[in-house]
Design an enzyme around this catalytic site. Structure first.
Site, PDB file in Angstrom:
ATOM      1  N   GLY A  54     -14.577  40.411 -15.111  1.00 53.88           N
ATOM      2  CA  GLY A  54     -15.428  39.770 -14.097  1.00 53.88           C
ATOM      3  C   GLY A  54     -15.654  40.718 -12.935  1.00 53.88           C
ATOM      4  O   GLY A  54     -15.751  40.317 -11.776  1.00 53.88           O
ATOM      5  N   GLY A  55     -15.773  41.994 -13.254  1.00 48.75           N
ATOM      6  CA  GLY A  55     -15.720  43.057 -12.253  1.00 48.75           C
ATOM      7  C   GLY A  55     -16.917  43.108 -11.318  1.00 48.75           C
ATOM      8  O   GLY A  55     -16.841  43.753 -10.271  1.00 48.75           O
TER       9      GLY A  55
ATOM     10  N   GLN B  78     -17.411  38.750  -6.837  1.00 46.91           N
ATOM     11  CA  GLN B  78     -17.219  38.958  -5.402  1.00 46.91           C
ATOM     12  C   GLN B  78     -16.196  40.063  -5.084  1.00 46.91           C
ATOM     13  O   GLN B  78     -16.317  40.750  -4.087  1.00 46.91           O
ATOM     14  CB  GLN B  78     -16.772  37.628  -4.786  1.00 46.91           C
ATOM     15  N   LEU B  79     -15.174  40.227  -5.930  1.00 42.91           N
ATOM     16  CA  LEU B  79     -14.027  41.054  -5.551  1.00 42.91           C
ATOM     17  C   LEU B  79     -13.855  42.344  -6.336  1.00 42.91           C
ATOM     18  O   LEU B  79     -13.173  43.262  -5.884  1.00 42.91           O
ATOM     19  CB  LEU B  79     -12.723  40.232  -5.711  1.00 42.91           C
TER      20      LEU B  79
ATOM     21  N   ASP C 289     -17.743  43.516 -17.236  1.00 41.74           N
ATOM     22  CA  ASP C 289     -18.426  42.246 -16.980  1.00 41.74           C
ATOM     23  C   ASP C 289     -19.388  42.002 -18.134  1.00 41.74           C
ATOM     24  O   ASP C 289     -19.549  42.874 -19.002  1.00 41.74           O
ATOM     25  CB  ASP C 289     -19.193  42.311 -15.638  1.00 41.74           C
TER      26      ASP C 289
ATOM     27  N   ASP D 102     -16.613  40.602 -22.729  1.00 43.56           N
ATOM     28  CA  ASP D 102     -16.708  39.148 -22.686  1.00 43.56           C
ATOM     29  C   ASP D 102     -15.282  38.619 -22.840  1.00 43.56           C
ATOM     30  O   ASP D 102     -14.643  38.844 -23.876  1.00 43.56           O
ATOM     31  CB  ASP D 102     -17.597  38.682 -23.848  1.00 43.56           C
TER      32      ASP D 102
ATOM     33  N   TYR E 114     -11.822  23.854 -11.706  1.00 44.41           N
ATOM     34  CA  TYR E 114     -11.388  25.172 -11.198  1.00 44.41           C
ATOM     35  C   TYR E 114      -9.902  25.117 -10.826  1.00 44.41           C
ATOM     36  O   TYR E 114      -9.102  25.948 -11.270  1.00 44.41           O
ATOM     37  CB  TYR E 114     -12.248  25.514  -9.979  1.00 44.41           C
TER      38      TYR E 114
ATOM     39  N   LYS F 227      -6.627  26.895 -12.646  1.00 41.38           N
ATOM     40  CA  LYS F 227      -5.783  27.855 -11.920  1.00 41.38           C
ATOM     41  C   LYS F 227      -4.305  27.442 -11.943  1.00 41.38           C
ATOM     42  O   LYS F 227      -3.424  28.297 -12.029  1.00 41.38           O
ATOM     43  CB  LYS F 227      -6.291  28.035 -10.484  1.00 41.38           C
TER      44      LYS F 227
HETATM   45  N1  SER Z   1     -13.483  30.469  -2.684  1.00 42.10           N
HETATM   46  C1  SER Z   1     -13.035  29.568  -3.700  1.00 42.10           C
HETATM   47  C2  SER Z   1     -13.911  28.391  -3.821  1.00 42.10           C
HETATM   48  O1  SER Z   1     -14.407  27.965  -2.796  1.00 42.10           O
HETATM   49  C3  SER Z   1     -11.653  29.091  -3.397  1.00 42.10           C
HETATM   50  O2  SER Z   1     -10.757  29.867  -4.051  1.00 42.10           O
HETATM   51  O3  SER Z   1     -14.066  27.874  -4.892  1.00 42.10           O
END
Ligand code: SER
Length: 349
Positions: free
Chosen positions: A32-33, A36-37, A58, A76, A165, A169
């Site tokens: 997932g490069g 955002q990060l 990615d 993938d 989500y 996690k």
């Molecule tokens: N930034 C993320 C979100 O809002 C929280 O980890 O889903």
């Protein structure tokens, strides 16, 4: 930031081997490069270990300038063999598993979130176990729910998240810790707050307003906020997030009392952020049009208790809210003025 990394990594541990900074560093695959990060982490790790040390991956097509910075491959996370091939052919030592659907987009496509966030995780975890890789998986403030204490939220407490989500996690945290105990997998997980940065756009989370408000301040002059003025959430500037990740990955395993750590930097509401941004852009207007993301925020921590990270591996944030706002405004002004030194915004806008 670079100086403190260098001080830290004179010698670092990777699995059972020792590497020395600047020479034989770990070879890192980031999934997932292009989110955002990923590009930021690749940049920092490449400063330490050279451009070839990080393979960004990615399913999204990268910009030519991204390819120029270092290796990129298609990967993938749902395709075990594809990942396995990369791990073997590129002699990977660490996987940083950034591939995930965030909280708001996850609610809009639960089957896809289950596949990417849970099946994808199973693939990287199995690979990390088989090939004895160090595995980093980010968790989140979203891993908590309405039954968790919210101010502050301890490292260990009840976790009953209400988004797919969050559920995915918590699953990652628990499975990683289980694999660590059962198979000695070097699993590492940080619970990130909302991450704020100027050179890429967030990918559909509940904390995205705290990035969007800066763009609106410098473009339309008006921000429409989907959270209530008093919705307090933990946030962090990207430099602190990347530094936390690298410092934690380099901490010798014997120093760790757990494998999943809260990390905290600041905590603010839309109202407080608006007031701070207005100091730089006095004409900025805000309107509150609360939507379904408020219910998500209502169940999340307001403040993280990250005392375990501070004790075990000396975590400390560098960037408070006022500085964050200043960095965002200064750099976005340059971006919107077309200054090439600031790079350009990524394609996820
Ligand atoms: N930034 C993320 C979100 O809002 C929280 O980890 O889903």
């Amino acid at each position: 930031m670079r100086k403190s990394f260098l001080n830290l990594v004179k010698t670092l541990e990777v699995g059972s081997r020792l590497y020395h900074s600047g020479s034989n560093g770990p070879r890192v695959l980031i999934t997932g490069g292009l989110g955002q990060l990923g590009t930021g982490l690749a940049r920092e790790l490449r400063k330490l270990h050279g451009p070839e040390s990080v393979i960004l991956s990615d399913i999204v097509k990268p910009e030519a300038e991204e390819i120029a910075k270092g290796p990129f491959v298609f990967a993938d996370v749902l395709d075990f063999k594809c990942l396995q091939e990369i791990v073997v052919n590129k002699r990977i030592d660490w996987i940083v598993h950034f591939s995930a659907l965030l909280s708001a987009v996850g609610e809009n496509n639960v089957p896809l979130a289950v596949r990417v966030n849970i099946e994808g995780l199973h693939n990287v975890m199995e690979l990390a176990k088989q090939y004895k890789l160090k595995l980093f998986v980010p968790s989140t403030i979203g891993a908590f729910g309405p039954e968790s204490p919210r101010n502050p939220t301890p490292n260990i407490c009840i976790q009953r998240p209400k988004t797919i989500y969050g559920v995915s996690k918590v699953h990652a945290e628990l499975l990683g810790e289980y694999y660590h105990k059962r198979f000695n997998l070097d699993f590492r997980c940080l619970r990130y707050p909302g991450i704020i940065l100027y050179d890429s756009h967030p990918g559909g989370g509940t904390t995205d307003y705290a990035v969007q408000i800066f763009h609106d301040a410098l473009t339309t002059g008006k921000h429409v906020c989907y959270l209530r003025p008093d919705a307090r959430l933990p946030m962090m500037y990207i430099d602190d997030c990347l530094r936390a990740t690298i410092e934690y990955m380099m901490t010798p395993g014997k120093q760790l009392t757990t494998r999943t750590y809260n990390v905290h930097a600041m905590s603010f509401t839309p109202e407080e952020l608006y007031a701070e941004v207005k100091k730089h852009v006095p004409n900025l207007e805000i309107e509150y049009k609360v939507d379904s993301r408020q219910a998500i925020a209502d169940a999340w921590p307001m403040v993280f208790d990250d005392s375990s990270a501070r004790t075990d591996w000396s975590w400390k944030e560098n960037i408070p809210m006022e500085k964050l706002v200043d960095i965002m405004i200064t750099n976005l002004r340059k971006v919107y003025a077309g200054d090439p030194s600031t790079g350009k915004l990524d394609a996820m806008a």
